[in-house]
Design a protein around this motif. Structure first.
Motif, PDB file in Angstrom:
ATOM      1  N   PHE A  78       0.812  -1.212   0.000  1.00  0.00           N
ATOM      2  CA  PHE A  78       0.000   0.000   0.000  1.00  0.00           C
ATOM      3  C   PHE A  78       0.848   1.266   0.000  1.00  0.00           C
ATOM      4  O   PHE A  78       0.311   2.369   0.106  1.00  0.00           O
ATOM      5  CB  PHE A  78      -0.928   0.008   1.211  1.00  0.00           C
ATOM      6  CG  PHE A  78      -1.916  -1.118   1.223  1.00  0.00           C
ATOM      7  CD1 PHE A  78      -2.939  -1.169   0.290  1.00  0.00           C
ATOM      8  CD2 PHE A  78      -1.812  -2.147   2.147  1.00  0.00           C
ATOM      9  CE1 PHE A  78      -3.841  -2.211   0.284  1.00  0.00           C
ATOM     10  CE2 PHE A  78      -2.711  -3.182   2.154  1.00  0.00           C
ATOM     11  CZ  PHE A  78      -3.727  -3.231   1.215  1.00  0.00           C
ATOM     12  N   SER A  79       2.146   1.113  -0.093  1.00  0.00           N
ATOM     13  CA  SER A  79       3.024   2.277  -0.233  1.00  0.00           C
ATOM     14  C   SER A  79       3.719   2.295  -1.592  1.00  0.00           C
ATOM     15  O   SER A  79       3.777   3.333  -2.251  1.00  0.00           O
ATOM     16  CB  SER A  79       4.081   2.273   0.880  1.00  0.00           C
ATOM     17  OG  SER A  79       4.946   3.365   0.750  1.00  0.00           O
ATOM     18  N   ILE A  80       4.234   1.142  -1.995  1.00  0.00           N
ATOM     19  CA  ILE A  80       4.979   1.093  -3.261  1.00  0.00           C
ATOM     20  C   ILE A  80       4.047   1.308  -4.454  1.00  0.00           C
ATOM     21  O   ILE A  80       4.375   2.075  -5.385  1.00  0.00           O
ATOM     22  CB  ILE A  80       5.730  -0.250  -3.375  1.00  0.00           C
ATOM     23  CG1 ILE A  80       6.804  -0.337  -2.277  1.00  0.00           C
ATOM     24  CG2 ILE A  80       6.354  -0.391  -4.750  1.00  0.00           C
ATOM     25  CD1 ILE A  80       7.500  -1.679  -2.199  1.00  0.00           C
ATOM     26  N   VAL A  81       2.876   0.657  -4.448  1.00  0.00           N
ATOM     27  CA  VAL A  81       1.929   0.831  -5.564  1.00  0.00           C
ATOM     28  C   VAL A  81       1.477   2.285  -5.697  1.00  0.00           C
ATOM     29  O   VAL A  81       1.547   2.860  -6.797  1.00  0.00           O
ATOM     30  CB  VAL A  81       0.729  -0.130  -5.406  1.00  0.00           C
ATOM     31  CG1 VAL A  81      -0.352   0.205  -6.429  1.00  0.00           C
ATOM     32  CG2 VAL A  81       1.165  -1.574  -5.559  1.00  0.00           C
ATOM     33  N   PRO A  82       1.008   2.951  -4.620  1.00  0.00           N
ATOM     34  CA  PRO A  82       0.612   4.357  -4.789  1.00  0.00           C
ATOM     35  C   PRO A  82       1.780   5.280  -5.127  1.00  0.00           C
ATOM     36  O   PRO A  82       1.586   6.289  -5.815  1.00  0.00           O
ATOM     37  CB  PRO A  82       0.004   4.733  -3.430  1.00  0.00           C
ATOM     38  CG  PRO A  82       0.493   3.723  -2.479  1.00  0.00           C
ATOM     39  CD  PRO A  82       0.671   2.468  -3.277  1.00  0.00           C
TER      40      PRO A  82
END
Length: 689
Positions: free
Chosen positions: A296-300
């Motif tokens: 939920f950090s790398i994708v956004p």
């Protein structure tokens, strides 16, 4: 050249007090020198350090004694000599005091090596005599020491008040070293005290703390602030993208709505992330959840970084939701993970570290968000995408560190893995006592089984714990911290700060926030959680009240904007000491293993819903009440302070079982859980965790 200021007239009582203090100081120093001369058996290395401190104090007392007896009327030779001697002696005294504290630290904490090398004493001499001598000679040579009309001293000479850079020299000739001593000595004391309490901060525990906090909590703080600086640039991007698709620009209402959605997706995602805490930490474990959360950090980060190239503002909105989920999970799981890794005497300090990295993340976003760096047309996508870097580092490094021993022992029933994790974290092999304490916690909770949020809210045995978390997490967000930052730029401008410089002042406020959170890390085990909550909310209450008056009067009284700035800084200091870091730490401490995930879901939901509520309604409150809107926040602060004083107990240096015994009495229960009477058979205290 104006005539020198007339000397300040000293009343006899002032002169008598100064002379008495000089005499007592000289007497004490003289006795130490005499004992060193008369009894050779007492000439240990530590006493020699006291001897040198006594010599500095003796010289200081003599110079002050002479200075207060003389009525200087100008920069005479004896005035300069007296000022030079007192400057040298005072500065040397501060250095020798720190040297003694450092020697004690090396003697007690590092006994395996010990400070027995004579080179250490020579180093102390070079620093404690040499630096003051260089400063004093420079001050005399440059004619900075002289007649000061006794405005800053009580009858003696110091820094010449006619010198343009007198403030700098006042710092160099004493005050700077005095302040450093006041900071250094408590830190050394805390380090010694931690060692005496046996459990220490091992490299494994320290690195696990840093990686978990940097990879997760840092992102929370970064994403709170990263969207503020490029706001106008991003709105322009929304408008241009819409024009490229439709052939017309977005009307003002729709643009405001789109931007509001972009901003509010973060706290809404945080709320969703809080609801996911319980299922994930029970299934994947604490460490496993943190690793999973990096999705939920790398994708956004990729979505936001590529949004301009893809000509899609929808990617930013979706990314803000996802990164909000990341923040919602990390704001709950990181304190839980670190609280379960830490021994009881370090639990408070490590529990504050996540909040420290949140403030560091905010500061990093404010610095990178300067218009000269990334808050420009070419750099804003990079500014938003940087959040993926800490996540990638955590994904690479955290797998090499232990899972929570409590999770392994209580929930996975893996005694071998739990003991292995404890040995890695503590740095010694004997972990049986701590393992036994964890088993006792498990025995106390066996009858309760899995505790859902609904079951948590219905359990009478956890009533005051739940109420306390709701009050503290709500008070944290509803006490006006976001409103303070909302008003800050306007207040800085009214105080005369140039519009282009406000961004630097805002970054300075962020630096103050970081500094005070660092202080909280060091004092939480010394002063306790309850005291810091009471102190922090009280400071915030006072700051809100004074700020209300200052904002109301700033158009009529010229210096009121400076009072407003002082209120903002005071509020930031107060909030950083207690309301910001302590509530999440308390969730770990006042709930046992089976109820902790559900408690974090409740606390996190209150946190993010309160955050969302303030962001939604504060603009309307500000329009309706103006400066008086801070009265509402002041009332919330004082009510939270009263609740904390009446209900919240001190938890420092207590095991989880001991803390639950306190709440058991408050809940008028004879045991931890009503289903089974086991806790009453426990001994009054158990082994440290």
């Amino acid at each position: 050249m104006p005539p020198p200021a007339p000397p300040t007239e000293l009343v006899p009582s002032e002169r008598a007090v100064v002379l008495l203090s000089c005499a007592l100081s000289a007497l004490g120093s003289g006795l130490l020198v005499a004992t060193h001369a008369l009894w050779p058996d007492l000439r240990s290395r530590a006493r020699r350090l006291l001897l040198f401190l006594s010599l500095a104090d003796l010289l200081s007392a003599a110079s002050y004694f002479y200075g207060v007896l003389q009525d200087f009327e100008g920069p005479s030779w004896d005035c300069v000599l007296q000022g030079a001697l007192s400057t040298f002696a005072n500065t040397s005294s501060f250095f020798w005091t720190v040297a003694i504290a450092l020697y004690l630290y090396l003697s007690i904490v590092r006994t395996s090596r010990g400070p027995g090398d004579g080179r250490l004493l020579w180093a102390f001499h070079v620093v404690s005599w040499g630096i003051p001598l260089v400063i004093t000679v420079a001050a005399v040579t440059l004619r900075k020491i002289g007649y000061d009309a006794s405005d800053v001293s009580v009858g003696w000479c110091w820094i010449d008040l006619e010198a343009e850079d007198r403030v700098l020299w006042m710092l160099l000739t004493g005050k700077l070293w005095e302040m450093l001593a006041y900071v250094t000595l408590p830190v050394i004391y805390l380090l010694i005290r931690k060692h005496i309490n046996r459990a220490r901060l091992t490299p494994v525990l320290a690195l696990a703390t840093l990686i978990a906090a940097f990879g997760s909590s840092f992102q929370y703080g970064y994403n709170v602030a990263a969207i503020n600086s490029p706001a106008e640039l991003m709105k322009a991007f929304y408008n241009e993208t819409y024009y490229d698709r439709i052939g017309e620009y977005i009307n003002e209402f729709s643009l405001t709505l789109l931007w509001s959605i972009s901003v509010s997706m973060f706290p809404f995602g945080g709320f969703l992330g809080s609801l996911m805490v319980g299922p994930l930490v029970n299934t994947l474990g604490r460490k496993g959840t943190l690793l999973f959360n990096n999705i939920f950090s790398i994708v956004p980060a990729i979505l936001m970084g590529c949004s301009e190239v893809a000509k899609s503002f929808e990617m930013i909105i979706v990314a803000r939701l996802l990164v909000g989920i990341c923040a919602g999970l990390s704001s709950n799981v990181v304190p839980m993970y670190l609280g379960e890794l830490a021994p009881k005497n370090l639990r408070g300090a490590l529990g504050v570290v996540p909040q420290l990295f949140i403030t560091v993340g905010i500061l990093a976003a404010q610095i990178l968000g300067l218009r000269s760096l990334l808050a420009n047309e070419a750099g804003w996508p990079i500014l938003l995408g940087v959040t993926g870097i800490p996540a990638a580092l955590q994904l690479l490094l955290l797998p090499f560190f232990p899972e929570s021993p409590r999770y392994l022992l209580i929930q996975k029933k893996d005694d071998v893995a739990a003991k292995t994790a404890l040995r890695e974290l503590r740095g010694w092999d004997d972990v049986d006592a701590e393992t036994q304490e964890i088993w006792e916690e498990d025995r106390a909770e066996k009858a309760a089984g899995f505790i859902s949020v609904l079951k948590l809210l219905r359990m009478r045995s956890l009533r005051w714990q739940v109420i306390s978390i709701v009050v503290l997490m709500g008070g944290q967000q509803l006490s006006g911290v976001n409103a303070i930052y909302y008003y800050a730029d306007q207040i800085y401008l009214s105080a005369g700060v140039r519009a282009q410089d406000v961004q630097y002042v805002t970054a300075g406020t962020g630096a103050v926030n970081v500094l005070m959170t660092v202080c909280a890390v060091f004092v939480v085990e010394l002063l306790g959680r309850r005291f810091l909550l009471l102190l922090g909310f009280s400071i915030c209450f006072t700051a809100c009240c004074v700020l209300t008056a200052a904002l109301s009067l700033q158009d009529t009284i010229s210096w009121m904007p400076y009072v407003s700035i002082a209120c903002i800084i005071s509020y930031v200091i107060g909030h950083a000491l207690g309301p910001s870091p302590i509530p999440a730490l308390l969730i770990t401490e006042i709930f046992l293993q089976s109820s902790r995930p559900a408690a974090y879901m409740v606390g996190g939901s209150v946190h993010w819903l309160s955050n969302f509520t303030v962001g939604l309604i504060f603009p309307f409150i500000q329009v309706g009440l103006g400066a008086y809107s801070f009265i509402i926040f002041a009332m919330i602060c004082v009510l939270t302070t009263i609740y904390t004083f009446l209900v919240v107990p001190e938890t420092k240096s207590k095991t989880f079982i001991e803390i639950n015994e306190i709440f058991t009495k408050m809940n008028k229960m004879s045991e931890v859980h009503p289903e089974k009477e086991e806790l009453k058979d426990f001994p009054p205290s158990t082994a440290g965790q």
